[in-house]
Design an enzyme around this catalytic site. Structure first.
Site, PDB file in Angstrom:
ATOM      1  N   ASP A 102       0.905  -1.236  -0.109  1.00  0.00           N
ATOM      2  CA  ASP A 102      -0.068   0.058   0.273  1.00  0.00           C
ATOM      3  C   ASP A 102       1.014   1.371   0.004  1.00  0.00           C
ATOM      4  OD1 ASP A 102       1.028  -0.267   2.480  1.00  0.00           O
ATOM      5  OD2 ASP A 102      -0.772   0.071   3.756  1.00  0.00           O
ATOM      6  N   HIS A 112      21.752  18.393 -24.247  1.00  0.00           N
ATOM      7  CA  HIS A 112      20.439  18.084 -24.730  1.00  0.00           C
ATOM      8  C   HIS A 112      19.580  19.248 -24.194  1.00  0.00           C
ATOM      9  CE1 HIS A 112      20.235  17.182 -20.362  1.00  0.00           C
ATOM     10  NE2 HIS A 112      20.972  16.446 -20.545  1.00  0.00           N
ATOM     11  N   ASP A 138      27.443  13.199 -11.180  1.00  0.00           N
ATOM     12  CA  ASP A 138      26.360  13.932 -12.158  1.00  0.00           C
ATOM     13  C   ASP A 138      24.926  13.864 -11.217  1.00  0.00           C
ATOM     14  OD1 ASP A 138      24.496  14.430 -14.009  1.00  0.00           O
ATOM     15  OD2 ASP A 138      25.536  13.227 -15.578  1.00  0.00           O
ATOM     16  N   GLU A 172      28.043  19.386 -22.074  1.00  0.00           N
ATOM     17  CA  GLU A 172      28.905  18.372 -21.137  1.00  0.00           C
ATOM     18  C   GLU A 172      29.438  17.532 -21.777  1.00  0.00           C
ATOM     19  OE1 GLU A 172      25.867  15.143 -19.829  1.00  0.00           O
ATOM     20  OE2 GLU A 172      24.452  16.375 -20.727  1.00  0.00           O
ATOM     21  N   TYR A 183      36.159   8.972 -21.322  1.00  0.00           N
ATOM     22  CA  TYR A 183      36.197   7.910 -20.370  1.00  0.00           C
ATOM     23  C   TYR A 183      37.174   6.730 -20.886  1.00  0.00           C
ATOM     24  CZ  TYR A 183      31.998  10.402 -20.020  1.00  0.00           C
ATOM     25  OH  TYR A 183      31.069  11.727 -19.842  1.00  0.00           O
ATOM     26  N   HIS A 243      28.888   9.838 -25.978  1.00  0.00           N
ATOM     27  CA  HIS A 243      27.757  10.431 -25.895  1.00  0.00           C
ATOM     28  C   HIS A 243      27.585  12.035 -26.758  1.00  0.00           C
ATOM     29  CE1 HIS A 243      28.965  13.289 -22.589  1.00  0.00           C
ATOM     30  NE2 HIS A 243      29.343  12.069 -22.086  1.00  0.00           N
ATOM     31  N   HIS A 293      15.956  15.468 -19.700  1.00  0.00           N
ATOM     32  CA  HIS A 293      16.290  15.619 -21.133  1.00  0.00           C
ATOM     33  C   HIS A 293      14.676  16.041 -21.548  1.00  0.00           C
ATOM     34  CE1 HIS A 293      19.580  12.285 -21.210  1.00  0.00           C
ATOM     35  NE2 HIS A 293      19.863  13.252 -20.420  1.00  0.00           N
ATOM     36  N   ARG A 301      33.904  14.091 -16.748  1.00  0.00           N
ATOM     37  CA  ARG A 301      32.802  14.882 -17.491  1.00  0.00           C
ATOM     38  C   ARG A 301      32.395  16.033 -16.773  1.00  0.00           C
ATOM     39  NH1 ARG A 301      29.325  11.195 -17.700  1.00  0.00           N
ATOM     40  NH2 ARG A 301      27.798  11.491 -16.022  1.00  0.00           N
ATOM     41  N   GLU A 318      29.717  19.329 -16.746  1.00  0.00           N
ATOM     42  CA  GLU A 318      28.478  19.678 -17.486  1.00  0.00           C
ATOM     43  C   GLU A 318      27.753  21.020 -16.803  1.00  0.00           C
ATOM     44  OE1 GLU A 318      24.190  17.563 -18.062  1.00  0.00           O
ATOM     45  OE2 GLU A 318      25.280  16.918 -16.590  1.00  0.00           O
ATOM     46  N   HIS A 376      25.857   5.899 -16.718  1.00  0.00           N
ATOM     47  CA  HIS A 376      24.981   6.161 -15.905  1.00  0.00           C
ATOM     48  C   HIS A 376      25.111   5.282 -14.699  1.00  0.00           C
ATOM     49  CE1 HIS A 376      22.048   7.272 -19.506  1.00  0.00           C
ATOM     50  NE2 HIS A 376      22.949   8.390 -19.284  1.00  0.00           N
ATOM     51  N   ASP A 429      20.896  20.268 -13.992  1.00  0.00           N
ATOM     52  CA  ASP A 429      21.647  19.114 -14.619  1.00  0.00           C
ATOM     53  C   ASP A 429      23.265  19.533 -14.315  1.00  0.00           C
ATOM     54  OD1 ASP A 429      22.778  16.692 -15.481  1.00  0.00           O
ATOM     55  OD2 ASP A 429      21.762  17.065 -17.498  1.00  0.00           O
TER      56      ASP A 429
END
Length: 469
Positions: free
Chosen positions: A46, A367, A269, A406, A410, A363, A374, A427, A429, A252, A280
């Site tokens: 519940d 975006h 991130d 960004e 890697y 990547h 996104h 990274r 960003e 991710h 972001d």
């Protein structure tokens, strides 16, 4: 139970957006639009998942309660309601358990609708509202349950055909109209997004200051989440990525229980959602507070790539321009470091042509950003003719569009890569508002240069050491 006193509603903002949709529908021949909010989702037994409204619905209403639906009637006769909300009824008993509900009358007055009814009445009203209307504007496919209801309403109207009642002659997807509206942010939206960026920057600074060798990823995540809520954000805009060492090479990677070790880089991130709008941010920093020479070498390449993309972001250029600018810098850096074999590739143009960089940068550079991290909107000019290669041209950037910038690198452990670069993931960003002459970065309250990051971390350690004396 009284309406929450701290609630502030920009009624005119949402009313004007509804009027813009109604105008667009009239220009398309009229009809009725149906915009539902998101359903509640059961987590287990519940207990529900934390509720989050549908972005399209919120964009047009500002209303955050579940069990709600908006109807916009662009073919309404004079004096008939054009904007109609269906929402939960007032219920003192349920409010004791779940909190305040506006109810139809309260919502109509507070949010500026022409009419409002209880959600339980929806099946009684919708067939009447869509009857004799030229078109139905609705996004089929988002909810199988609601799709079935909509078909039922249309069938109920068709059943009255012998009485001279007609069902809508066409069904159109409403989302392209809303996507185009949401791509260009208004002053109300930009103010919220700037504040979201500031809160998220505070969170990143706090995580940097708290980081030490021996800390676990989830401990840094806790610093982020605390800061989001401490400063008024509703929560994270997406699942926070907190990655130590080699985990930073997983794009991710969710915050786990890995221990940050001396010599590791930490990639975070993470950012908050504030009043329906996402931020972001990504930053990469050393667990020890000092970059190694190899880490700094790659970090400076990524930072230079980001700056090249920032310099390329302005009204009048296409969406691809920042990405191309970043790729060129990254490709040259991969050649200069020997990560990409200089014997095989004679120039940076060869690296780009053969996409040799994609092994280390897989990547895109940005975006759309807005209510969704996104965000909605086409990246190509849907109505433009194809170019000589048969491709649809990229969308041209316009003032008040918002997007991320960004780039990253890697580098996993591999025999053909110099060992000093193994397991380095970086990274950087930031969130940007496109302007006529460039872009405004909303998230630079958190350091981005190596010296500034190291200074922040060293100052935090000195302060913590003094407090312990």
């Amino acid at each position: 139970m009284n309406q929450p006193t701290e609630l502030t509603i920009a009624v005119d903002v949402y009313r004007q957006r509804r009027e813009r949709v109604l105008t667009a529908l009239r220009e398309a021949g009229g009809g009725v639009a149906i915009v539902p909010t998101a359903p509640e989702v059961l987590r287990n037994r519940d207990a529900d998942y934390p509720y989050r409204h549908d972005s399209y619905f919120y964009y047009l209403t500002g209303f955050t309660e579940p069990e709600a639906l908006l109807v916009l009637d662009a073919s309404a006769a004079s004096g008939e309601p054009r904007s109609i909300l269906f929402c939960r009824a007032k219920n003192v008993e349920r409010e004791t358990w779940e909190g305040f509900r506006f109810g139809p009358e309260g919502a109509r007055e507070a949010f500026g609708f022409d009419a409002a009814f209880t959600f339980d009445e929806i099946d009684a009203h919708l067939p009447h509202l869509i009857a004799d209307k030229p078109a139905l504007h609705y996004a089929f496919g988002a909810s199988a349950e609601l799709d079935g209801q909509v078909r039922g309403w249309v069938e109920a109207v068709r059943a009255q055909g012998r009485s001279g009642v007609t069902a809508p002659g066409a069904i159109h997807d409403l989302l392209p109209v809303l996507d185009e509206m949401r791509l260009i942010k208004d002053a109300h939206e930009l103010a919220i997004m700037r504040r979201a960026g500031q809160i998220s920057a505070k969170a990143h600074r706090r995580a940097m200051a708290a980081c030490r060798p021996g800390v676990r990823e989830y401990e840094l995540e806790a610093e982020l989440l605390y800061t989001f809520r401490k400063h008024g954000a509703q929560g994270p805009a997406y699942g926070s990525i907190v990655a130590a060492g080699a985990n930073a090479c997983v794009l991710h990677y969710p915050a786990g229980n890995a221990i940050a070790r001396d010599g590791d880089l930490i990639l975070i991130d993470a950012a908050c959602e504030l009043d329906g709008y996402a931020s972001d941010i990504t930053r990469t920093f050393p667990a020890s507070g000092r970059f190694t020479p190899a880490q700094r070498e790659l970090y400076d390449i990524v930072l230079a790539a980001q700056q090249a993309a920032i310099d390329a972001t302005r009204a009048g250029v296409d969406f691809e321009a920042p990405h191309q600018a970043a790729v060129r810098v990254l490709a040259q850096g991969l050649l200069d470091t020997g990560i990409i074999d200089r014997q095989r590739f004679a120039s940076v143009d060869d690296v780009i042509a053969e996409r040799a960089y994609a092994r280390f940068y897989m990547h895109r550079t940005g975006h759309w950003l807005g209510m969704d991290v996104h965000d909605c909107g086409d990246y190509r000019e849907r109505s433009a003719p194809r170019d000589e290669q048969g491709a649809i041209p990229w969308r041209t950037l316009k003032p008040s569009m918002t997007l991320t910038i960004e780039p990253g690198l890697y580098v996993r452990a591999a025999d053909d890569v110099p060992e000093r670069y193994w397991n380095i993931g970086i990274r950087i960003e930031d969130d940007a508002i496109v302007t006529a002459t460039g872009c405004e970065l909303m998230t630079r309250d958190v350091p981005v240069k190596v010296d500034e990051i190291e200074a922040l971390m060293q100052a935090a350690r000195a302060s913590a050491g003094a407090a312990c004396e």
